[in-house]
Design an enzyme around this catalytic site. Structure first.
Site, PDB file in Angstrom:
ATOM      1  N   ASN A 198       1.258  -1.269  -0.109  1.00 19.44           N
ATOM      2  CA  ASN A 198      -0.111  -0.021   0.382  1.00 19.44           C
ATOM      3  C   ASN A 198       1.278   1.284  -0.052  1.00 19.44           C
ATOM      4  O   ASN A 198       0.975   1.633   0.753  1.00 19.44           O
ATOM      5  CB  ASN A 198      -0.689   0.150   0.680  1.00 19.44           C
ATOM      6  CG  ASN A 198      -1.951   1.360   1.130  1.00 19.44           C
ATOM      7  OD1 ASN A 198      -2.198   2.213   0.100  1.00 19.44           O
ATOM      8  ND2 ASN A 198      -2.476   1.644   2.448  1.00 19.44           N
ATOM      9  N   TRP A 199       1.452   1.778  -0.896  1.00 12.63           N
ATOM     10  CA  TRP A 199       1.893   3.027  -1.575  1.00 12.63           C
ATOM     11  C   TRP A 199       1.126   4.940  -0.682  1.00 12.63           C
ATOM     12  O   TRP A 199       1.453   4.872  -0.431  1.00 12.63           O
ATOM     13  CB  TRP A 199       1.982   3.575  -3.021  1.00 12.63           C
ATOM     14  CG  TRP A 199       3.003   2.418  -3.276  1.00 12.63           C
ATOM     15  CD1 TRP A 199       3.319   1.545  -3.092  1.00 12.63           C
ATOM     16  CD2 TRP A 199       3.497   2.899  -4.656  1.00 12.63           C
ATOM     17  NE1 TRP A 199       4.677   0.905  -3.896  1.00 12.63           N
ATOM     18  CE2 TRP A 199       5.093   1.537  -4.329  1.00 12.63           C
ATOM     19  CE3 TRP A 199       3.935   3.668  -6.051  1.00 12.63           C
ATOM     20  CZ2 TRP A 199       6.251   1.249  -6.076  1.00 12.63           C
ATOM     21  CZ3 TRP A 199       5.018   2.911  -6.080  1.00 12.63           C
ATOM     22  CH2 TRP A 199       5.781   2.641  -6.963  1.00 12.63           C
ATOM     23  N   LYS A 200       0.230   4.012  -0.053  1.00  9.31           N
ATOM     24  CA  LYS A 200      -0.400   5.305   0.236  1.00  9.31           C
ATOM     25  C   LYS A 200      -0.359   6.540  -0.421  1.00  9.31           C
ATOM     26  O   LYS A 200      -0.523   6.243  -1.738  1.00  9.31           O
ATOM     27  CB  LYS A 200      -0.324   5.555   1.674  1.00  9.31           C
ATOM     28  CG  LYS A 200      -0.277   4.004   2.697  1.00  9.31           C
ATOM     29  CD  LYS A 200       0.175   4.827   4.764  1.00  9.31           C
ATOM     30  CE  LYS A 200      -0.140   3.461   4.721  1.00  9.31           C
ATOM     31  NZ  LYS A 200      -0.467   3.628   6.432  1.00  9.31           N
ATOM     32  N   GLU A 250      -4.744  -4.739  10.632  1.00 13.88           N
ATOM     33  CA  GLU A 250      -4.252  -3.723  10.598  1.00 13.88           C
ATOM     34  C   GLU A 250      -4.198  -3.071  11.960  1.00 13.88           C
ATOM     35  O   GLU A 250      -5.229  -2.197  12.537  1.00 13.88           O
ATOM     36  CB  GLU A 250      -3.927  -2.289   9.861  1.00 13.88           C
ATOM     37  CG  GLU A 250      -3.815  -3.365   8.580  1.00 13.88           C
ATOM     38  CD  GLU A 250      -3.305  -1.504   7.574  1.00 13.88           C
ATOM     39  OE1 GLU A 250      -1.793  -2.406   7.230  1.00 13.88           O
ATOM     40  OE2 GLU A 250      -3.702  -1.221   7.151  1.00 13.88           O
ATOM     41  N   GLY A 295       2.803   2.519  10.903  1.00 16.54           N
ATOM     42  CA  GLY A 295       4.283   3.992  10.161  1.00 16.54           C
ATOM     43  C   GLY A 295       4.994   4.382  11.646  1.00 16.54           C
ATOM     44  O   GLY A 295       5.055   5.421  11.814  1.00 16.54           O
ATOM     45  N   SER A 348       3.891  -1.848  10.160  1.00 11.08           N
ATOM     46  CA  SER A 348       5.360  -1.714  10.795  1.00 11.08           C
ATOM     47  C   SER A 348       6.177  -2.938  10.600  1.00 11.08           C
ATOM     48  O   SER A 348       6.733  -3.509  10.527  1.00 11.08           O
ATOM     49  CB  SER A 348       5.623  -1.206  12.001  1.00 11.08           C
ATOM     50  OG  SER A 348       5.464   0.069  12.030  1.00 11.08           O
ATOM     51  N   GLY A 389       2.930  -0.991   3.957  1.00 12.29           N
ATOM     52  CA  GLY A 389       2.994   0.666   3.745  1.00 12.29           C
ATOM     53  C   GLY A 389       4.115   0.717   3.791  1.00 12.29           C
ATOM     54  O   GLY A 389       5.118   0.330   2.378  1.00 12.29           O
ATOM     55  N   GLY A 390       5.167   1.779   4.174  1.00 11.05           N
ATOM     56  CA  GLY A 390       6.422   2.282   4.352  1.00 11.05           C
ATOM     57  C   GLY A 390       7.540   1.591   3.067  1.00 11.05           C
ATOM     58  O   GLY A 390       7.819   1.826   2.596  1.00 11.05           O
TER      59      GLY A 390
HETATM   60  P1  13P Z   1       3.560   0.848   7.593  1.00 10.95           P
HETATM   61  O1  13P Z   1       4.044  -0.401   6.736  1.00 10.95           O
HETATM   62  O2  13P Z   1       4.259   2.113   7.259  1.00 10.95           O
HETATM   63  O3  13P Z   1       3.704   0.572   9.184  1.00 10.95           O
HETATM   64  O4  13P Z   1       1.903   0.981   7.069  1.00 10.95           O
HETATM   65  C1  13P Z   1       0.672  -0.724   7.471  1.00 10.95           C
HETATM   66  C2  13P Z   1      -0.475  -0.020   6.738  1.00 10.95           C
HETATM   67  O5  13P Z   1      -1.517   0.860   7.632  1.00 10.95           O
HETATM   68  C3  13P Z   1      -0.702  -0.439   5.494  1.00 10.95           C
HETATM   69  O6  13P Z   1      -1.525  -0.372   4.356  1.00 10.95           O
END
Ligand code: 13P
Length: 232
Positions: free
Chosen positions: A7-9, A158, A164, A196, A217-218
């Site tokens: 998920n690149w957001k 999640e 994050g 994370s 995410g990150g």
């Molecule tokens: P992180 O992996 O950056 O913690 O984000 C998780 C997330 O919200 C994926 O949808």
């Protein structure tokens, strides 16, 4: 085979996408990968996508399949752009856009109607976990967010406090929640953990019972790190 959802957001760029596609071209990974990119990059990604184990996903869709909703993206549009999956109910949508369980359910229904597989996100806040309410909050979220007759969907657990923050949930907590969700939803349900997840900890998480994949995410914006997860 596990599922890695990236998920690149609201991050990344066309340049990063081009670099990533080139790098991942060479990977013959065994895991299934679903890239949830900013919607403006999806069509470009679709033309670049060559790996049979890679799929595209949206990060959200509207509950209506079409209409006067300026700025929104429909599930049909995502399908047209090459998506076969869509995230719904991410905690960032629930928080910043005040999305209720009922709205998430309507979005998941729209996704199914358009031929997409919804990835329905749930998760408790730190306060709820500290008050011992995590499982009851999750139970309510899944009961109210999953469409009644849905058969093909993922549920992504999640915990909000793990997103994050670099503070991944304890393996025993992930195991407890996933066992609970399988018990609630049936052993056939596909469950992801997110929060994370990194190239360093993903293998431990993926080896847990009842964890069918991860939502990243990150770390998914780091080309090499995602490459490592694909090959787990
Ligand atoms: P992180 O992996 O950056 O913690 O984000 C998780 C997330 O919200 C994926 O949808």
């Amino acid at each position: 085979m596990k599922t890695i959802v990236a998920n690149w957001k609201m991050n990344g760029s066309l340049d990063l996408l081009n670099q990533a596609m080139e790098a991942w071209q060479l990977k013959s990974g065994t895991n299934k990968v679903i890239l949830c990119l900013p919607s403006v990059f999806l069509s470009a990604a679709h033309t670049l996508l060559r790996q049979p184990n890679f799929f595209l996903g949206g990060q959200d869709c509207h509950a209506a399949l079409q209409g006067a909703f300026t700025g929104d993206t429909s599930a049909h549009h995502l399908y047209d752009a090459g998506c076969r999956y869509v995230l719904v109910g991410h905690s960032e949508r629930r928080q910043h856009h005040h999305e209720s369980n009922a709205m998430v359910k309507a979005k998941a229904q729209a996704a199914v109607a358009a031929g997409l597989t919804p990835i329905i996100c749930v998760g408790e806040s730190l306060e709820q976990r500290e008050q011992g309410l995590a499982l009851s909050v999750l139970q309510e979220q899944v009961e109210q967010s999953i469409p009644d007759n849905a058969t093909d969907f993922y549920v992504a657990y999640e915990p909000i406090w793990a997103i994050g923050t670099g503070r991944v949930a304890a393996l025993e907590d992930i195991q407890q929640v996933h066992a609970f969700l399988k018990q609630q939803l049936g052993v056939g349900v596909k469950l992801l953990y997110g929060g994370s997840v990194t190239a360093d900890n993903h293998a431990f998480i993926l080896s847990l019972e009842n964890v069918d994949g991860v939502l990243v995410g990150g770390a998914s914006l780091k080309i090499d790190d995602l490459g490592k997860m694909v090959r787990f």
